[in-house]
Design a protein around this motif. Structure first.
Motif, PDB file in Angstrom:
ATOM      1  N   HIS A  31       0.859  -1.221  -0.095  1.00 54.29           N
ATOM      2  CA  HIS A  31      -0.057  -0.091   0.013  1.00 54.29           C
ATOM      3  C   HIS A  31       0.700   1.308  -0.028  1.00 54.29           C
ATOM      4  O   HIS A  31       0.344   2.260  -0.460  1.00 54.29           O
ATOM      5  N   GLY A  32       2.174   1.248   0.593  1.00 52.11           N
ATOM      6  CA  GLY A  32       3.090   2.235   0.546  1.00 52.11           C
ATOM      7  C   GLY A  32       3.408   2.727  -0.856  1.00 52.11           C
ATOM      8  O   GLY A  32       3.935   3.930  -1.085  1.00 52.11           O
ATOM      9  N   THR A  33       3.392   1.793  -1.812  1.00 53.52           N
ATOM     10  CA  THR A  33       3.714   1.971  -3.153  1.00 53.52           C
ATOM     11  C   THR A  33       2.793   2.204  -4.219  1.00 53.52           C
ATOM     12  O   THR A  33       2.666   3.034  -4.900  1.00 53.52           O
ATOM     13  N   GLY A  34       2.111   1.041  -4.004  1.00 50.16           N
ATOM     14  CA  GLY A  34       0.909   0.716  -5.043  1.00 50.16           C
ATOM     15  C   GLY A  34       1.113   0.137  -6.342  1.00 50.16           C
ATOM     16  O   GLY A  34       0.527   0.244  -7.014  1.00 50.16           O
ATOM     17  N   VAL A  35       2.718   0.178  -6.558  1.00 47.35           N
ATOM     18  CA  VAL A  35       3.047  -0.070  -7.765  1.00 47.35           C
ATOM     19  C   VAL A  35       3.922  -1.407  -7.850  1.00 47.35           C
ATOM     20  O   VAL A  35       5.062  -1.515  -6.765  1.00 47.35           O
ATOM     21  N   ARG A  36       3.787  -2.642  -8.524  1.00 45.45           N
ATOM     22  CA  ARG A  36       4.310  -3.895  -8.104  1.00 45.45           C
ATOM     23  C   ARG A  36       5.932  -3.808  -7.977  1.00 45.45           C
ATOM     24  O   ARG A  36       6.478  -4.069  -7.071  1.00 45.45           O
ATOM     25  N   ASP A  37       6.495  -3.216  -8.974  1.00 46.74           N
ATOM     26  CA  ASP A  37       7.632  -3.225  -9.115  1.00 46.74           C
ATOM     27  C   ASP A  37       8.565  -2.223  -8.522  1.00 46.74           C
ATOM     28  O   ASP A  37       9.724  -2.279  -8.165  1.00 46.74           O
ATOM     29  N   LYS A  38       7.754  -1.571  -7.559  1.00 49.27           N
ATOM     30  CA  LYS A  38       8.434  -0.656  -6.480  1.00 49.27           C
ATOM     31  C   LYS A  38       8.243  -1.151  -5.234  1.00 49.27           C
ATOM     32  O   LYS A  38       8.719  -0.778  -4.018  1.00 49.27           O
ATOM     33  N   VAL A  39       7.585  -2.366  -5.054  1.00 49.67           N
ATOM     34  CA  VAL A  39       7.296  -2.932  -3.742  1.00 49.67           C
ATOM     35  C   VAL A  39       8.614  -3.604  -3.214  1.00 49.67           C
ATOM     36  O   VAL A  39       8.787  -3.351  -2.077  1.00 49.67           O
ATOM     37  N   ILE A  40       9.292  -4.235  -4.260  1.00 49.30           N
ATOM     38  CA  ILE A  40      10.662  -4.918  -3.928  1.00 49.30           C
ATOM     39  C   ILE A  40      11.688  -3.952  -3.240  1.00 49.30           C
ATOM     40  O   ILE A  40      11.966  -4.419  -2.240  1.00 49.30           O
ATOM     41  N   PRO A  41      11.862  -2.873  -4.096  1.00 47.61           N
ATOM     42  CA  PRO A  41      13.025  -2.062  -3.522  1.00 47.61           C
ATOM     43  C   PRO A  41      12.607  -1.331  -2.059  1.00 47.61           C
ATOM     44  O   PRO A  41      13.528  -1.184  -1.251  1.00 47.61           O
ATOM     45  N   MET A  42      11.338  -1.246  -1.745  1.00 45.87           N
ATOM     46  CA  MET A  42      11.074  -0.550  -0.576  1.00 45.87           C
ATOM     47  C   MET A  42      10.932  -1.528   0.565  1.00 45.87           C
ATOM     48  O   MET A  42      11.168  -1.144   1.897  1.00 45.87           O
ATOM     49  N   ALA A  43      10.423  -2.900   0.093  1.00 45.84           N
ATOM     50  CA  ALA A  43      10.652  -3.737   0.993  1.00 45.84           C
ATOM     51  C   ALA A  43      12.101  -4.045   1.746  1.00 45.84           C
ATOM     52  O   ALA A  43      12.209  -4.040   3.037  1.00 45.84           O
ATOM     53  N   ARG A  44      12.994  -3.921   0.615  1.00 47.29           N
ATOM     54  CA  ARG A  44      14.506  -4.087   1.140  1.00 47.29           C
ATOM     55  C   ARG A  44      14.821  -3.058   2.035  1.00 47.29           C
ATOM     56  O   ARG A  44      15.295  -3.129   3.156  1.00 47.29           O
ATOM     57  N   ALA A  45      14.321  -1.668   1.638  1.00 48.51           N
ATOM     58  CA  ALA A  45      14.968  -0.600   2.519  1.00 48.51           C
ATOM     59  C   ALA A  45      13.960  -0.597   3.908  1.00 48.51           C
ATOM     60  O   ALA A  45      14.685  -0.031   4.668  1.00 48.51           O
ATOM     61  N   ALA A  46      12.961  -0.905   3.844  1.00 51.18           N
ATOM     62  CA  ALA A  46      12.210  -0.951   5.350  1.00 51.18           C
ATOM     63  C   ALA A  46      12.930  -1.924   6.149  1.00 51.18           C
ATOM     64  O   ALA A  46      13.103  -1.615   7.330  1.00 51.18           O
ATOM     65  N   VAL A  47      13.483  -2.914   5.674  1.00 51.20           N
ATOM     66  CA  VAL A  47      13.963  -4.029   6.496  1.00 51.20           C
ATOM     67  C   VAL A  47      15.501  -3.210   6.924  1.00 51.20           C
ATOM     68  O   VAL A  47      15.767  -3.296   8.277  1.00 51.20           O
ATOM     69  N   ALA A  48      15.930  -2.495   5.921  1.00 52.88           N
ATOM     70  CA  ALA A  48      17.377  -1.923   6.471  1.00 52.88           C
ATOM     71  C   ALA A  48      16.974  -0.902   7.228  1.00 52.88           C
ATOM     72  O   ALA A  48      17.923  -0.798   8.133  1.00 52.88           O
ATOM     73  N   ALA A  49      15.878  -0.134   6.984  1.00 50.42           N
ATOM     74  CA  ALA A  49      15.580   0.743   8.216  1.00 50.42           C
ATOM     75  C   ALA A  49      15.155   0.314   9.700  1.00 50.42           C
ATOM     76  O   ALA A  49      15.101   1.126  10.477  1.00 50.42           O
ATOM     77  N   GLY A  50      15.031  -0.995   9.655  1.00 51.36           N
ATOM     78  CA  GLY A  50      14.766  -1.368  11.084  1.00 51.36           C
ATOM     79  C   GLY A  50      13.375  -1.914  11.223  1.00 51.36           C
ATOM     80  O   GLY A  50      12.977  -2.044  12.674  1.00 51.36           O
ATOM     81  N   ALA A  51      12.679  -1.878  10.483  1.00 54.20           N
ATOM     82  CA  ALA A  51      11.319  -2.576  10.404  1.00 54.20           C
ATOM     83  C   ALA A  51      11.385  -3.990  11.077  1.00 54.20           C
ATOM     84  O   ALA A  51      12.094  -4.813  11.008  1.00 54.20           O
ATOM     85  N   ASP A  52      10.288  -4.029  12.128  1.00 55.56           N
ATOM     86  CA  ASP A  52      10.336  -5.460  12.748  1.00 55.56           C
ATOM     87  C   ASP A  52       9.278  -6.221  12.130  1.00 55.56           C
ATOM     88  O   ASP A  52       8.977  -7.326  12.659  1.00 55.56           O
ATOM     89  N   GLY A  53       9.205  -6.117  11.062  1.00 58.38           N
ATOM     90  CA  GLY A  53       8.503  -7.076  10.017  1.00 58.38           C
ATOM     91  C   GLY A  53       8.058  -6.533   8.807  1.00 58.38           C
ATOM     92  O   GLY A  53       8.034  -5.200   8.743  1.00 58.38           O
ATOM     93  N   LEU A  54       7.408  -7.272   7.985  1.00 57.30           N
ATOM     94  CA  LEU A  54       6.892  -6.779   6.694  1.00 57.30           C
ATOM     95  C   LEU A  54       5.389  -7.450   6.385  1.00 57.30           C
ATOM     96  O   LEU A  54       5.080  -8.470   6.891  1.00 57.30           O
ATOM     97  N   ILE A  55       4.396  -6.507   5.892  1.00 61.39           N
ATOM     98  CA  ILE A  55       3.153  -7.172   5.265  1.00 61.39           C
ATOM     99  C   ILE A  55       3.251  -6.652   3.861  1.00 61.39           C
ATOM    100  O   ILE A  55       3.319  -5.691   3.407  1.00 61.39           O
ATOM    101  N   ILE A  56       3.101  -8.035   3.163  1.00 65.32           N
ATOM    102  CA  ILE A  56       3.228  -7.719   1.412  1.00 65.32           C
ATOM    103  C   ILE A  56       2.040  -8.440   0.651  1.00 65.32           C
ATOM    104  O   ILE A  56       1.804  -9.715   1.039  1.00 65.32           O
ATOM    105  N   GLU A  57       1.553  -7.771  -0.307  1.00 62.17           N
ATOM    106  CA  GLU A  57       0.485  -8.456  -0.769  1.00 62.17           C
ATOM    107  C   GLU A  57       0.881  -9.360  -2.015  1.00 62.17           C
ATOM    108  O   GLU A  57       1.732  -8.664  -2.836  1.00 62.17           O
ATOM    109  N   VAL A  58       0.693 -10.642  -1.839  1.00 63.52           N
ATOM    110  CA  VAL A  58       1.016 -11.350  -3.061  1.00 63.52           C
ATOM    111  C   VAL A  58      -0.173 -12.139  -3.559  1.00 63.52           C
ATOM    112  O   VAL A  58      -0.965 -12.699  -2.636  1.00 63.52           O
TER     113      VAL A  58
END
Ligand code: PEP
Ligand code: MN
Length: 339
Positions: free
Chosen positions: A273-300
């Protein structure tokens, strides 16, 4: 305000502090700790004169809680809160659990197929809305109770814990019967009757940041849950409204370290939901983990072009598999782990 008792303070001294707080017209919440007991003062909406308490026997110090939110603040509790599910999955520790699944539960076949593939690729929890908060009343609204039953079937098949949304106060208890984590969505972040019910439902809550909510508003919404006695709260950064239409929302990654300094609660990220664009989900998921997120929720979704909601931001299963491999490396680099 937090009253820190001396190490070894007598029960009668603690009781005297509680009575003094109640006498001042507030609520006292004693919190026995390993080293010493603290007593929280609740119910004030401004400064409290601490002089009456400071001088009581057994009191070590009185710490003002300066923030509008109390129990969720770092001032109230220094140690990170770890939200642990019945199956041992932890949010807020060194593990980074991944929640994955379709936006909505569409059929038994769709959710079972999703669950089996996601489990094999390392997801720890299955997401899927049975009650969908849709912007348009003419959009598909979810399968309701039937959807909850399908989620249970997927859980029985795979062992994946279930995250699903409750839309309204009267629906909370039903959702809580089926869910391991009850989601309160962005549109409902400030639905206070819903928050109060969710605070009493006995299940951990995933509280998503509102569409234009400040972090203070997010933390005050979480405070409603803790005020009702539910300490198992996981916050979620899912993007805020922005001026730029290129993405659906603006995923605010700074919110992750910022919330961690303001609060002891775990915070996860939703790059879908943070990007709304499939091919932007992946880089932002990586960045969120790097930023210290305690988990991810991802639509698949097993077949995103045919998804009944949020297909454009849903990953294909093979993309999710590749993402899992990448975030394992990123998590390891910062002393954390992804299953
Ligand atoms: C969802 O998780 O599908 C959802 C509706 O999210 P949000 O509340 O963040 O829009
Ligand atoms: Mn969605």
């Amino acid at each position: 305000m937090l009253v820190v008792m001396r190490h070894g303070a007598a029960e009668t001294e603690i009781q005297a502090v509680i009575e003094e707080i109640e006498d001042m017209g507030y609520e006292a919440r004693p919190m026995p700790g390993k080293q010493r007991t603290t007593v929280g003062l609740m119910g004030n909406d401004g400064r409290v004169d601490s002089a009456r308490i400071q001088g009581l026997p057994g009191v070590s110090e009185v710490i003002p809680v300066t923030k509008a939110y109390k129990q969720v603040s770092r001032e109230w509790r220094d140690a990170d809160t770890i939200v642990e599910l019945k199956n041992g999955i932890q949010f807020g520790g060194t593990e980074v659990p991944i929640i994955a699944g379709p936006c909505g539960v569409e059929s038994e076949e769709q959710i079972l197929d999703s669950a089996i593939q996601l489990k094999n690729m390392g997801a720890s929890l299955l997401r899927g809305g049975a009650f969908k908060p849709r912007t348009s009343p003419y959009s598909w609204q979810g399968l309701g109770l039937e959807g909850l039953k399908m989620l249970t079937k997927a859980k029985e098949e795979t062992g994946l814990a279930i995250v699903t949304e409750a839309l309204d106060p009267d629906g909370v208890d039903l959702v809580a019967e089926y869910a391991d984590i009850v989601q309160v969505g962005a549109r409902n972040m400030q639905n206070y009757p819903l928050l109060r019910r969710a605070g009493k439902c006995g299940k951990p809550i995933l509280l998503k940041r509102g569409l234009s909510a400040t972090l203070t508003e997010l933390l005050l919404a979480a405070e409603y849950l803790l005020a009702e006695g539910n300490n198992d709260v996981i916050l979620c950064e899912r993007g805020v409204r922005s001026f730029d239409p290129h993405t659906r929302n603006l995923l605010d990654l700074t919110a992750i370290p910022m919330v961690k300094s303001l609060s002891h609660l775990p915070i996860i990220a939703d790059p879908s939901h943070g990007t709304g664009v499939r091919d932007k989900v992946i880089p932002m998921a990586r960045a969120a983990v790097a930023a210290g997120a305690d988990g991810l929720i991802i639509e698949v979704h097993p077949d995103p072009p045919r998804a009944l909601s949020d297909g454009a931001q849903s990953l294909y299963p093979n993309q999710f598999g590749e993402l899992m491999d990448q975030i394992r490396v990123i998590a390891n680099a910062i002393g954390r782990s992804v299953k």
